[in-house]
Write a protein that holds these residues in place. Sequence first.
Motif: not given
Length: 218
Positions: A140-151, A167-171
């Motif tokens: 399992r993977l948790l994905l996130a962006r830092m403040p100001g990131d535009n990716h 994989w199981q992926v959650k944003r």
Amino acid sequence: RAIQGTVTAEMIRRNAGAADPLSVVAALSDPSSGVDASWAPIVSALIRAIFSEEEIRLEAIIKDIVDRNRPFLEVYSQVLMPLCVCVRGRWSREEATFVEITLASGRIALAFNSISQAYVERHLMQEEGDALHPGDLEARLLLARMPGDNHALGLQIVETVFRQSGWQVKRGGDGGHLDSCYRELQRDHFDVFGLSVGITSIVGDVAIAIERARAASR
């Protein structure tokens, strides 16, 4: 092989203008081109389209690619990378103007974004009610962006690759707010927490985020 830039100069030259379609496909089908013969007509059509002086609609070509139902990484290496190699080659040999290269690059970006989005919509997005829960056998993977990131597109590609690998992926962290991620890490088990960082000026904030994520992780 295509990623290593082995698309031949002959292939690029034959795709530069209104060459005979069969000769274009033949050049692409050459093993030294790095393109599998089954993808040659698609790559040929795309190269012709991105360098066309007329407005070309890419929807039909993109639909053909998606309908093949092949792994995203295969599409990336066999279709998208050869396009990039072709553009780079024409620019380095001064075979195209700045305007032509800019137009071609924009069309590649449109194709890339459309294909990746189609993969997410057709194959990878889970139904809203299909919630992740502890006890699943898949990693399992948790994905996130830092403040100001535009990716956003970059994370979408990462999500695609991991999902296709089982994989199981959650944003999480909508809008760069990571508090929801810390709550997710407290509530559920994740094997990996992926954090996208777009600017070096927030390295200190990243260190704090990592410490909070480790403290919250189950």
